[in-house]
Enzyme design. Structure first.
Site, PDB file in Angstrom:
ATOM      1  N   GLU A  84      -8.749  -3.724  -8.120  1.00 18.40           N
ATOM      2  CA  GLU A  84      -9.106  -4.949  -7.426  1.00 18.40           C
ATOM      3  C   GLU A  84     -10.539  -4.982  -6.904  1.00 18.40           C
ATOM      4  O   GLU A  84     -10.768  -5.105  -5.700  1.00 18.40           O
ATOM      5  CB  GLU A  84      -8.128  -5.200  -6.277  1.00 18.40           C
ATOM      6  CG  GLU A  84      -7.904  -4.028  -5.321  1.00 18.40           C
ATOM      7  CD  GLU A  84      -6.934  -4.403  -4.199  1.00 18.40           C
ATOM      8  OE1 GLU A  84      -7.183  -5.400  -3.517  1.00 18.40           O
ATOM      9  OE2 GLU A  84      -5.917  -3.699  -4.038  1.00 18.40           O
ATOM     10  N   GLU A 103      -7.593  -8.914  -9.121  1.00 17.00           N
ATOM     11  CA  GLU A 103      -6.692  -7.772  -8.880  1.00 17.00           C
ATOM     12  C   GLU A 103      -5.499  -7.810  -9.832  1.00 17.00           C
ATOM     13  O   GLU A 103      -4.807  -8.827  -9.937  1.00 17.00           O
ATOM     14  CB  GLU A 103      -6.180  -7.821  -7.434  1.00 17.00           C
ATOM     15  CG  GLU A 103      -5.136  -6.767  -7.112  1.00 17.00           C
ATOM     16  CD  GLU A 103      -4.730  -6.742  -5.639  1.00 17.00           C
ATOM     17  OE1 GLU A 103      -4.825  -7.787  -4.971  1.00 17.00           O
ATOM     18  OE2 GLU A 103      -4.315  -5.667  -5.170  1.00 17.00           O
ATOM     19  N   ARG A 112     -12.573 -11.838  -5.882  1.00 18.10           N
ATOM     20  CA  ARG A 112     -11.826 -10.602  -6.145  1.00 18.10           C
ATOM     21  C   ARG A 112     -10.890 -10.872  -7.309  1.00 18.10           C
ATOM     22  O   ARG A 112     -10.363 -11.991  -7.441  1.00 18.10           O
ATOM     23  CB  ARG A 112     -11.049 -10.157  -4.898  1.00 18.10           C
ATOM     24  CG  ARG A 112     -10.169  -8.934  -5.119  1.00 18.10           C
ATOM     25  CD  ARG A 112      -9.720  -8.258  -3.808  1.00 18.10           C
ATOM     26  NE  ARG A 112      -8.781  -9.054  -3.045  1.00 18.10           N
ATOM     27  CZ  ARG A 112      -9.081  -9.709  -1.942  1.00 18.10           C
ATOM     28  NH1 ARG A 112     -10.319  -9.668  -1.461  1.00 18.10           N
ATOM     29  NH2 ARG A 112      -8.172 -10.411  -1.296  1.00 18.10           N
ATOM     30  N   HIS A 168       0.907  -1.156   0.000  1.00 18.68           N
ATOM     31  CA  HIS A 168       0.000   0.000   0.000  1.00 18.68           C
ATOM     32  C   HIS A 168       0.940   1.198   0.000  1.00 18.68           C
ATOM     33  O   HIS A 168       1.351   1.697   1.050  1.00 18.68           O
ATOM     34  CB  HIS A 168      -0.917  -0.021   1.223  1.00 18.68           C
ATOM     35  CG  HIS A 168      -1.872  -1.187   1.189  1.00 18.68           C
ATOM     36  ND1 HIS A 168      -2.607  -1.600   2.259  1.00 18.68           N
ATOM     37  CD2 HIS A 168      -2.221  -2.024   0.188  1.00 18.68           C
ATOM     38  CE1 HIS A 168      -3.355  -2.638   1.924  1.00 18.68           C
ATOM     39  NE2 HIS A 168      -3.130  -2.914   0.671  1.00 18.68           N
TER      40      HIS A 168
HETATM   41  N1  GLY Z   1      -3.121  -7.808  -0.657  1.00 14.31           N
HETATM   42  C1  GLY Z   1      -3.494  -6.587  -0.118  1.00 14.31           C
HETATM   43  C2  GLY Z   1      -4.276  -5.811  -1.088  1.00 14.31           C
HETATM   44  O1  GLY Z   1      -4.731  -6.338  -2.064  1.00 14.31           O
HETATM   45  O2  GLY Z   1      -4.436  -4.646  -0.950  1.00 14.31           O
HETATM   46 MN    MN Z   2      -4.070  -4.735  -3.386  1.00 12.08          MN
HETATM   47 MN    MN Z   3      -3.938  -8.024  -3.007  1.00 11.10          MN
END
Ligand code: GLY
Ligand code: MN
Ligand code: MN
Length: 435
Positions: A379, A409, A407, A356
Site C-alpha cells: 500500500e 492498496e 494510496r 493489522h
Molecule cells: N486501513 C488500514 C490500513 O490500510 O492499514
Molecule cells: Mn492496510
Molecule cells: Mn487500508
C-alpha cells in the site's frame, strides 16, 4: 472446521509442553449508557476455538492427566437469553467445541488452580480486560507463594504471542477461503464505488454504498472504519469523518475492507471524482501505481518482508525527483529519508483475523523472510499535505501539488511460485479509473 481448531490447539500444546495457556474472550465494550458495541470475539480465542461468546476463558493444559482443553463459559439462562441472545451453555461447550471439560465461568477461580499448579509457566496475553489481568496475577502470586514448599508451579508469565502468532501468520486453506471471500466482496464494493462517484455527491453516500455491499454479500461489515476521503482529506491517513461534498477536481481516496467469517480484506483505491485526472494528479498517480506494481513483484518466498517497502520507497523517491518535489542523489535521499514528508507510513502489514495482523516483522537485525501462506498488504502512497515544510536542503513545494493524496492498496498472498493478488479485481490502471 472443528478439526482444524483442534489441530491448532494441538500445535500450541506441543509448544507449551509443561506450561498452561489461559486465553480470555474479548471484553464487551460500552457504546453509550447501557448499549454495547456489537460483540467481536478476540482473534486468538477465535483462532483456537471458533467460539464467539463473551465471558469465556479457554485453558490449554497439555500436561494435565485428564483435561487438556478446558472451557469456561456463560451457563444457559432462559431469561437472560430472551434479552441478549443464545448462549451455547456448558454442556454444548463440551460437545460442540470439543472441550475435555467445560465449567460455568463463575467457577473459574475455584477450578483454575488445578490446571496451573503443575505448570512451569503461564502463557497469558495481558489484555484490555484489567479485572481479568488481576485474576490471572492473583492465581499466579498465590502459587508462587507456595512454590518453595511444593517445589513446582509456575514461575513465569510468558505472552501467548510466542506460541500462537507464528501459527496465525501462515494461513491454512480454510482461512484462505474466508480471506478470498472477504476480498471478493470488497472488490465488488470498490468497483461499485468507482461507478457511482461524481461531483456533488457526498463522501458518506459512497461509504454507505460500499458498506451496503459488505452486508448484502454476507460480510460481518467493515473490517475497520471506512476511509472515504475527497481532495485534501486524503492527506489525513485515518480520515473517517466522510462528510464532505466531492468537488469537480478532487481525487477520491477510498480505503475500505470487508470482514467475512472473522477474516479481513483491506483495499485502497484513488481515482478522479470527475472521471479525468488533472496533469498533477496523473503524474503523482503514475508514480504510486508503478511503486505499487513493482513492490508486489517483490512478494515471493525467500524475499525479506521489507523488500516490497524498499522497492516502493525507491520508485517513489525517483518519481518525486523527476517532478521536482525532491532534489539530490537517489540513494542519499533514501538513506536520509527525505521522502518522508510525502510518504510517512510503511508499505505492508500482515493481514488475517486482525487487519493489522499478528506475526513478527523483524527478528532482531534480520527481517522476516516471506513464506507461502502469508498474506500482506502492499500500500504505497504519496501525500502532499497542506502546510508541509520541505525537508532540509529540499526545494519549496510548488502549490500546484498541494492537497493531493494518493494510496493504492492490495492484499497479496505469498505462494510457492511468487504471489497471488487477492484483490486484483479492482480497477487501478489509469484507463480503468478514468471514465
Ligand atoms: N486501513 C488500514 C490500513 O490500510 O492499514
Ligand atoms: Mn492496510
Ligand atoms: Mn487500508
Amino acid at each position: 472446521m472443528q478439526a482444524e481448531y483442534k489441530q491448532r490447539r494441538e500445535q500450541v500444546m506441543a509448544k507449551i509442553g509443561q506450561g498452561t495457556a489461559i486465553i480470555r474472550s474479548a471484553p464487551t465494550a460500552v457504546m453509550h449508557n447501557d448499549v454495547e458495541y456489537v460483540y467481536r470475539q478476540d482473534s486468538d480465542f477465535y483462532y483456537l476455538t471458533g467460539f464467539n461468546e463473551a465471558q469465556a476463558v479457554a485453558v490449554l493444559a497439555p500436561h494435565h492427566e485428564e483435561h487438556k482443553f478446558i472451557l469456561f463459559v456463560q451457563p444457559k439462562d432462559k431469561e437472560k437469553e430472551v434479552w441478549s441472545g443464545y448462549r451455547c451453555g456448558v454442556d454444548a461447550a463440551k460437545e460442540v467445541y470439543g472441550a475435555d471439560i467445560a465449567y460455568p465461568i463463575a467457577e473459574l477461580d475455584e477450578k483454575l488452580p488445578q490446571y496451573l499448579e503443575k505448570a512451569d509457566r503461564i502463557y497469558y496475553h495481558i489484555g484490555r480486560d484489567k479485572s481479568f489481568n488481576e485474576t490471572v496475577f492473583t492465581h499466579y502470586q498465590r502459587l508462587l507463594r507456595t512454590y518453595p514448599r511444593r517445589g513446582m508451579g509456575p514461575t513465569a508469565i510468558e505472552d501467548t504471542c510466542t506460541v500462537l502468532h507464528s501459527l496465525r501468520l501462515h494461513k491454512s486453506d480454510a482461512e484462505l477461503d474466508l480471506m478470498r471471500k472477504a476480498a471478493e466482496i470488497a472488490v465488488e464494493a470498490h468497483n461499485h464505488a468507482l461507478s457511482i462517484t461524481k461531483p456533488g455527491r457526498y463522501e458518506y453516500e459512497i461509504q454507505a454504498e460500499i458498506e451496503h455491499i459488505f452486508r448484502l454479500r454476507g460480510g460481518m461489515g467493515p473490517a475497520y472504519p471506512s476511509i472515504v476521503a475527497a481532495g485534501k482529506n486524503a492527506c489525513v491517513l485515518h480520515y473517517i469523518e466522510n462528510n464532505c461534498q466531492m468537488q469537480e477536481n478532487d481525487l477520491l481516496l477510498i480505503d475500505a475492507g470487508c470482514a467475512y467469517g472473522y477474516y479481513n480484506s483491506d483495499i485502497t483505491r484513488t481515482f478522479p471524482v470527475s472521471g479525468k485526472f488533472t496533469g498533477e494528479q496523473k503524474a503523482l498517480y503514475e508514480i504510486v501505481l508503478e511503486a505499487q506494481k513493482q513492490a508486489i513483484q517483490e512478494v515471493k518466498p525467500g524475499n525479506a518482508f521489507d523488500a516490497p517497502h524498499k522497492k516502493a520507497v525507491r520508485i517513489l523517491t525517483e518519481g518525486l525527483v523527476e517532478l521536482g518535489l525532491l532534489k539530490g542523489e537517489i540513494d542519499k535521499l533514501i538513506e536520509e529519508e527525505k521522502y518522508k514528508p510525502f510518504y510517512m507510513h510503511r508499505t505492508s502489514h500482515w493481514l488475517g483475523l486482525d487487519v493489522h495482523d499478528v506475526g513478527i516483522y523483524q527478528h532482531g537485525e534480520n527481517p522476516q523472510v516471506l513464506q507461502p501462506g502469508q498474506v500482506l498488504t502492499i500500500e504505497p502512497g504519496l501525500y502532499i499535505v497542506p502546510d508541509t515544510e520541505p525537508a532540509e536542503d529540499q526545494p519549496a513545494i510548488d502549490p500546484r501539488w498541494v492537497g493531493i493524496g494518493i494510496r493504492i492498496e492490495d492484499d497479496v498472498l505469498v505462494t510457492s511460485e511468487g504471489n497471488e493478488v487477492l484483490t486484483a479485481g479492482v480497477a487501478k490502471e489509469i484507463e480503468d479509473v478514468e471514465r
